[in-house]
Design a protein around this motif. Sequence first.
Motif, PDB file in Angstrom:
ATOM      1  N   TYR A 174       0.922  -1.166   0.055  1.00  0.00           N
ATOM      2  CA  TYR A 174      -0.007  -0.093  -0.049  1.00  0.00           C
ATOM      3  C   TYR A 174       0.892   1.082   0.210  1.00  0.00           C
ATOM      4  O   TYR A 174       1.224   1.736   1.081  1.00  0.00           O
ATOM      5  N   ARG A 212      -2.608  -2.295  -5.918  1.00  0.00           N
ATOM      6  CA  ARG A 212      -3.123  -2.465  -4.689  1.00  0.00           C
ATOM      7  C   ARG A 212      -2.573  -3.668  -3.984  1.00  0.00           C
ATOM      8  O   ARG A 212      -2.429  -4.810  -4.375  1.00  0.00           O
ATOM      9  N   THR A 219       2.315  -4.965   2.595  1.00  0.00           N
ATOM     10  CA  THR A 219       2.534  -3.621   3.518  1.00  0.00           C
ATOM     11  C   THR A 219       3.174  -3.927   4.779  1.00  0.00           C
ATOM     12  O   THR A 219       3.883  -3.210   5.231  1.00  0.00           O
ATOM     13  N   ILE A 258      -3.173  -1.525   5.951  1.00  0.00           N
ATOM     14  CA  ILE A 258      -3.688  -1.076   4.629  1.00  0.00           C
ATOM     15  C   ILE A 258      -5.323  -0.368   4.537  1.00  0.00           C
ATOM     16  O   ILE A 258      -5.946  -0.046   3.572  1.00  0.00           O
TER      17      ILE A 258
END
Length: 383
Positions: free
Chosen positions: A112, A135, A142, A266
């Motif tokens: 992210y 994404r 992330t 996220i």
Amino acid sequence: MAVTSVLLVSAVPHNGHIVMFKSPNATHFLANEKIPVKTCYKIINGCADVEEIYEDVIIRPAIVTQTHATWGLGRLSSEKKLMNQNPLSRTFKYTYDENAGRGVDVYVIGVYVEHADFGGRARWGRTFGGSHYGRDIHGHGTHIAFGVAKQAHIIAVKVYDDHLDGEVSDVYINFNFKALDYYKLTFTHNLHKPLDDAIAKLTNNFVIVASAGNGGLEASNLSPGHTPYVITVAASNIFDKQASFSNWGNAVNILAPGENIISLGIHGRHSTAVKSGTSMSTAYVSGLAATLLTTKKYTTAGMHEQLVKTALKNVLSGLSMSTPNLLAHNGYSTETHIEEEEDKDEKDEEDEKDEEDEEDEEDEEDEEDETETETETETETKT
């Protein structure tokens, strides 16, 4: 005048001199860098090609301490077992080189990139599998992109679909995506020769860090962690024990924090999440690799040697058979750094007090001089 040649001339350790020359051919008669300045100072000083002579000084990394850090970061720079054993606390301290990771590209599977913690250092690279370009819909990538090497550039790549399924062919293409500084591999697979061969081709040019896996199994039965081409990382917990879920064995090279790790989430630019796994452990070791790559290029073998050198030895308990007793460490000591900072603060306070005392003494002397002058003036007036 432009200086085009430099010679380092040593006197005694940490007390050498730097001789700056005007032309590139001026150092031929002083080719031996060990020549003491005292024995050849007259020769150097009398050389018309000498621009200037400086006394050498010691330079050190810019070491800082982060407060309110997570336990994983805190353990990375602590030489002792953490006294606070609440893994969800944010009261730990992390000491590190503030330039760590500068100029290094870290490739992570799914990130992210808009998260505020990255401060603009993260960007999307390329998607090889999955339907959500740009994404991280699961939060795994992330979470493992947290800040050990806080100046490194994070580049997201994607090889999984929305159900966390990916093909080895996509992983292989990912390996050839770009010339990388190092790979962080946070997946495991049953022994798979094509995958192992693909990684073997990278080992002389790139540093490859891989997770040992989370099945509580022997890591030597899984790819890519069983190969000598990667640095295989198992997980420890806040109690300095091997995490119960972690794979183990002689295929493991080092352990790092991996249980109840607070990191980036996220669900918003400032979100956090708590996860456990050898992927998290791999992230810590990858961060150390990025730190070392800031100043020097390493092969995987060279990086492994350096990580073992700085690791804490024999501090872990509950290790499974043949698992090395090595806990990842960044080579800095939070305890020592805090003591040095406290000593520095005390010295600064003492210096300030001495300056104040000197100013007070000067003021008193000025007052005495003024008094004497006034007395002399009065005496002359009476006379």
